[in-house]
Design a protein around this motif. Sequence first.
Motif, short mmCIF file in Angstrom:
data_model
loop_
_atom_site.label_atom_id
_atom_site.label_comp_id
_atom_site.label_asym_id
_atom_site.label_seq_id
_atom_site.Cartn_x
_atom_site.Cartn_y
_atom_site.Cartn_z
N TRP A 1 1.06 4.17 -2.95
CA TRP A 1 0.50 5.51 -2.72
C TRP A 1 1.53 6.62 -2.53
CZ3 TRP A 1 -4.48 7.30 -3.09
CH2 TRP A 1 -5.46 6.34 -3.34
N PHE A 2 2.83 6.26 -2.54
CA PHE A 2 3.86 7.28 -2.39
C PHE A 2 4.92 7.13 -3.47
CE2 PHE A 2 2.07 6.94 1.86
CZ PHE A 2 1.91 8.27 2.21
N SER B 1 2.77 11.75 10.19
CA SER B 1 1.51 11.37 9.58
C SER B 1 0.87 12.53 8.80
CB SER B 1 0.56 10.88 10.68
OG SER B 1 -0.71 10.68 10.15
N ARG C 1 0.95 12.20 -0.20
CA ARG C 1 0.48 11.02 -0.95
C ARG C 1 0.37 11.36 -2.44
NH1 ARG C 1 -5.15 10.39 1.69
NH2 ARG C 1 -4.78 12.63 1.67
N TRP D 1 0.85 -1.21 0.00
CA TRP D 1 0.00 0.00 0.00
C TRP D 1 0.88 1.26 0.00
CZ3 TRP D 1 -1.15 4.51 2.43
CH2 TRP D 1 -2.40 5.09 2.15
N LEU D 2 1.91 1.25 0.84
CA LEU D 2 2.79 2.43 0.90
C LEU D 2 3.51 2.62 -0.43
CD1 LEU D 2 4.35 2.04 4.49
CD2 LEU D 2 2.76 3.82 3.74
N ALA E 1 2.75 12.82 5.66
CA ALA E 1 2.44 11.72 4.75
C ALA E 1 1.11 11.98 4.05
CB ALA E 1 2.38 10.40 5.53
N ARG E 2 0.15 12.50 4.80
CA ARG E 2 -1.15 12.78 4.20
C ARG E 2 -1.00 13.77 3.05
NH1 ARG E 2 -5.42 16.31 4.30
NH2 ARG E 2 -7.49 15.36 4.25
N TYR F 1 -2.72 5.84 5.71
CA TYR F 1 -1.27 6.10 5.60
C TYR F 1 -0.61 6.00 6.98
CZ TYR F 1 -3.53 10.50 6.69
OH TYR F 1 -4.34 11.44 7.27
N GLU G 1 -0.42 2.37 8.14
CA GLU G 1 0.62 1.64 7.40
C GLU G 1 2.02 2.06 7.85
OE1 GLU G 1 0.15 -0.67 5.01
OE2 GLU G 1 -2.02 -0.54 4.74
#
Length: 390
Positions: free
Chosen positions: A154-155, A185, A192, A150-151, A188-189, A289, A292
Amino acid sequence: MARQADIYARLAEADIDPDLSWSERDLPERERTKHVHRLHPYLGKFVPQLVEVFLHRHWDEGSVILDPFAGSGTTLVECSTFGCRSVGTDLSAFNALLCRVKTAVYNPFVAEKDLRAALSEFTANGLRAQLVLDETPTITLAPSGEVSDWLVEWFDERTLSELLVFRAIAEKHPESTDLLNIVLSRSARSARLVTHFDLDFPKKPQTGPYHCRKHSRTCQPTREAYKFLQRYTLDTIKRVKEYERLRKPVDVTVHHGDSRVIEYGVEFNGLITSPPYPGRIDYHEQHRYAFELLGLSDLRTDEIGAAEKGTSKAAVHTYVEDMKEVFRNSRMHMRKGSVAVIVIDDQRGLYDEILSESGFTITERRKRHVNRRTGRRQGEFFEEIILARA
Ligand SMILES: C[S@@+](CC[C@H](N)C(=O)[O-])C[C@H]1O[C@@H](n2cnc3c(N)ncnc32)[C@H](O)[C@@H]1O
């Protein structure tokens, strides 16, 4: 869309509490998001001023208040600046972490020292120097171990490397690890692979340039986290210091658990909450995110009213039964006759049954106009406030 003046003219005639319906001028965004309330985005929170009004109307300093759906901690933060002890429960491990970080008692000098040190360590290790756009970064500091699919999906590779480095640096500051993880976090949001106009409900990663509806031009998905890490680290220092000046020396307890069954061992003088509503928001998924990156435990199957459970007759029935359990359990811990304030947009009219069958007596139902909703519920929007006695 109705103009604000028209809406307020109608409010005067409707069953609306004028003390709870603020215009943008009365209550600008910087007030609604003051100090730690804006440490991290969270979809589905209520405005702190609502809690503030009710605390002044119904309670005194020293009371003990419960929020069985603590979310991002709005009730808990307001109780601590008002002078009430508070207890909050949330099923989402990320929300519980956010509540704890917001309401922790900090030595602001230690927090500032640690956060600035983390940023300097990030730059000092030479990572930034290596990161030249269009080159694959050579990462030497990323901790070994699993990085979920997933990480990776999405990144951008560089972004993810930067986030992992920051995560490793956060671990080196035990007194501030949680605070740094909230900065991580939040960054990260923002970092993404999503479009600027769909931060709340992105369906798939945006890997290439796109026409941006927010900026009316071609935009690129972001390929770095550092600028966010830097901006949010500095912003967090400022917010924590501001909050420390305002908060009173009262206890705040945060439970990560299920409000239907949690045993509090305390008697509450009241309850202030905003419950989830069927089919609206997936509270775990909105911070995927963070789950994860931080390896948080995922309890989404017990999330009441999650959007992914839908709004079928069966789903709404389950919601009602679950809510009765939460309110029964909460009431068992409340002083008899004490007040509960429940903020909900009860479009299905479920709360008469939920509250009466869990032993509460509804004393009042008030409406308020919600100004400037962001996300998918833009435009005119009303919220109901139910007052009940245990
Ligand atoms: C509407 S939000 C609360 C928002 C909060 N008032 C604020 O301002 O941030 C509802 C919360 O209920 C939580 N929740 C859902 N099911 C739960 C359960 N079984 N036990 C405890 N919390 C739960 C969700 O994780 C979500 O954070």
